[in-house]
Design a protein around this motif. Structure first.
Motif, short mmCIF file in Angstrom:
data_model
loop_
_atom_site.label_atom_id
_atom_site.label_comp_id
_atom_site.label_asym_id
_atom_site.label_seq_id
_atom_site.Cartn_x
_atom_site.Cartn_y
_atom_site.Cartn_z
N ARG A 1 0.83 -1.22 0.00
CA ARG A 1 0.00 0.00 0.00
C ARG A 1 0.85 1.26 0.00
NH1 ARG A 1 -3.71 0.83 5.09
NH2 ARG A 1 -4.33 -1.28 4.47
N TYR A 2 1.95 1.24 0.78
CA TYR A 2 2.77 2.45 0.93
C TYR A 2 4.04 2.43 0.08
CZ TYR A 2 -0.30 3.71 4.80
OH TYR A 2 -1.40 4.05 5.56
N ASP A 3 4.17 1.43 -0.78
CA ASP A 3 5.30 1.31 -1.71
C ASP A 3 6.64 1.31 -0.98
OD1 ASP A 3 6.57 1.01 -4.16
OD2 ASP A 3 6.67 3.18 -4.54
N VAL A 4 6.78 0.38 -0.05
CA VAL A 4 8.00 0.21 0.74
C VAL A 4 8.65 -1.12 0.36
CG1 VAL A 4 8.97 0.01 3.06
CG2 VAL A 4 7.04 1.56 2.64
N VAL A 5 9.96 -1.11 0.18
CA VAL A 5 10.71 -2.35 -0.04
C VAL A 5 11.02 -2.95 1.33
CG1 VAL A 5 12.85 -3.37 -0.93
CG2 VAL A 5 11.71 -1.51 -2.18
N VAL A 6 10.82 -4.25 1.48
CA VAL A 6 11.07 -4.95 2.74
C VAL A 6 12.32 -5.81 2.59
CG1 VAL A 6 10.19 -6.62 4.43
CG2 VAL A 6 8.61 -5.01 3.30
N LEU A 7 13.28 -5.61 3.49
CA LEU A 7 14.44 -6.50 3.58
C LEU A 7 14.22 -7.40 4.78
CD1 LEU A 7 17.19 -7.52 2.69
CD2 LEU A 7 18.24 -5.70 4.06
N GLU A 8 13.93 -8.66 4.48
CA GLU A 8 13.57 -9.65 5.50
C GLU A 8 14.78 -10.50 5.84
OE1 GLU A 8 10.46 -13.39 6.04
OE2 GLU A 8 10.66 -12.43 4.07
N ASP A 9 15.30 -10.34 7.04
CA ASP A 9 16.47 -11.10 7.48
C ASP A 9 16.01 -12.42 8.07
OD1 ASP A 9 18.82 -12.09 8.60
OD2 ASP A 9 19.52 -10.10 9.22
N GLN A 10 16.25 -13.50 7.35
CA GLN A 10 15.81 -14.83 7.76
C GLN A 10 16.93 -15.65 8.39
OE1 GLN A 10 13.05 -17.01 7.62
NE2 GLN A 10 11.72 -15.24 7.41
N THR A 11 18.00 -14.99 8.82
CA THR A 11 19.16 -15.71 9.35
C THR A 11 18.81 -16.60 10.54
OG1 THR A 11 20.70 -14.04 8.53
CG2 THR A 11 21.45 -15.38 10.38
N GLY A 12 17.85 -16.21 11.36
CA GLY A 12 17.56 -16.98 12.56
C GLY A 12 16.49 -18.05 12.43
N TRP A 13 15.99 -18.31 11.23
CA TRP A 13 14.81 -19.17 11.13
C TRP A 13 15.07 -20.60 11.61
CZ3 TRP A 13 13.77 -23.60 8.33
CH2 TRP A 13 14.69 -23.98 7.36
N GLN A 14 16.29 -21.07 11.54
CA GLN A 14 16.59 -22.43 12.00
C GLN A 14 16.83 -22.49 13.50
OE1 GLN A 14 19.04 -24.96 9.28
NE2 GLN A 14 19.45 -23.01 8.25
N LEU A 15 16.76 -21.35 14.16
CA LEU A 15 17.01 -21.29 15.60
C LEU A 15 15.73 -21.19 16.41
CD1 LEU A 15 20.04 -18.82 15.44
CD2 LEU A 15 20.07 -21.33 15.42
N THR A 16 14.63 -21.70 15.86
CA THR A 16 13.37 -21.77 16.60
C THR A 16 13.17 -23.21 17.05
OG1 THR A 16 12.17 -22.13 14.53
CG2 THR A 16 12.30 -19.87 15.32
#
Length: 199
Positions: A113-128
């Motif tokens: 909606r607001y035309d924002v680029v998202v940088l999604e850091d997924q480095t921790g996903w295996q630490l759940t």
């Protein structure tokens, strides 16, 4: 990524020399001097150091025990119109928060909606450890505005300087061009060794 809900192909992944280079490539493509970057607080200092070199201005997005709050994301997007939103939705560094899927979907919709680029850091996903990691924000993206960054040094071993970016559409082409300008490619010997180790 495919196993976690993303429609990912090999052409959508750019192998980088660690997460720092990956973040620098994103900054090169997305940010200008004095760009506004929205981010969680606290967050991973290394990525902010990359953005600092671009002379950006930061706006804090407030959160709670479940990560960033969607209502505050909307407030920041509407009021400050950031160019980039940097977020670590899973095992957030340093809080460990895990963003619920409901909020993830809301954030992607707000970015559109607001035309924002998202940088999604997924480095921790295996630490759940309490439950399987939720799907990435990128799995809800339909117009190529969510870029996934992941470093393998946290989950395998720190000396391994391999990370990657996952992106779709026109921004993916711009990121690939920036990577080629930076160093052409990441060591194929290191990539091969990692592939053999992970088999």
């Amino acid at each position: 990524l495919r196993g976690r809900g993303c429609q990912a192909g090999a052409a959508d992944v750019i192998v980088c020399s660690g997460a720092q280079q990956a973040a620098d490539i994103v900054a090169t493509v997305v940010l200008d001097e004095r760009s506004v970057v929205a981010c969680e607080s606290p967050t991973y200092w290394g990525t902010l150091g990359v953005f600092d070199a671009r002379g950006v201005t930061y706006v804090e997005v407030r959160g709670d025990e479940d990560g960033v709050r969607a209502d505050d994301v909307e407030r920041v997007f509407a009021e400050y119109r950031p160019r980039l939103f940097y977020v670590s939705p899973i095992a957030q560094n340093p809080t460990g928060a895990v963003l619920p899927s409901r909020r993830a979907k809301q954030i992607v919709a707000l970015a559109r909606r607001y035309d924002v680029v998202v940088l999604e850091d997924q480095t921790g996903w295996q630490l759940t450890y309490d439950a399987p990691a939720p799907a990435p924000l990128a799995s809800y993206d339909t117009d190529g505005r969510v870029i996934v960054l992941e470093s393998l040094s946290k989950s395998i071993f720190p000396a391994l300087r391999i990370g990657y970016l996952y992106a779709k559409g026109g921004i993916a082409q711009a990121l690939e061009a920036a990577k080629i300008r930076a160093d052409v490619f990441t060591s194929t010997l290191t990539q091969r060794a990692l592939w053999r180790f992970m088999e």
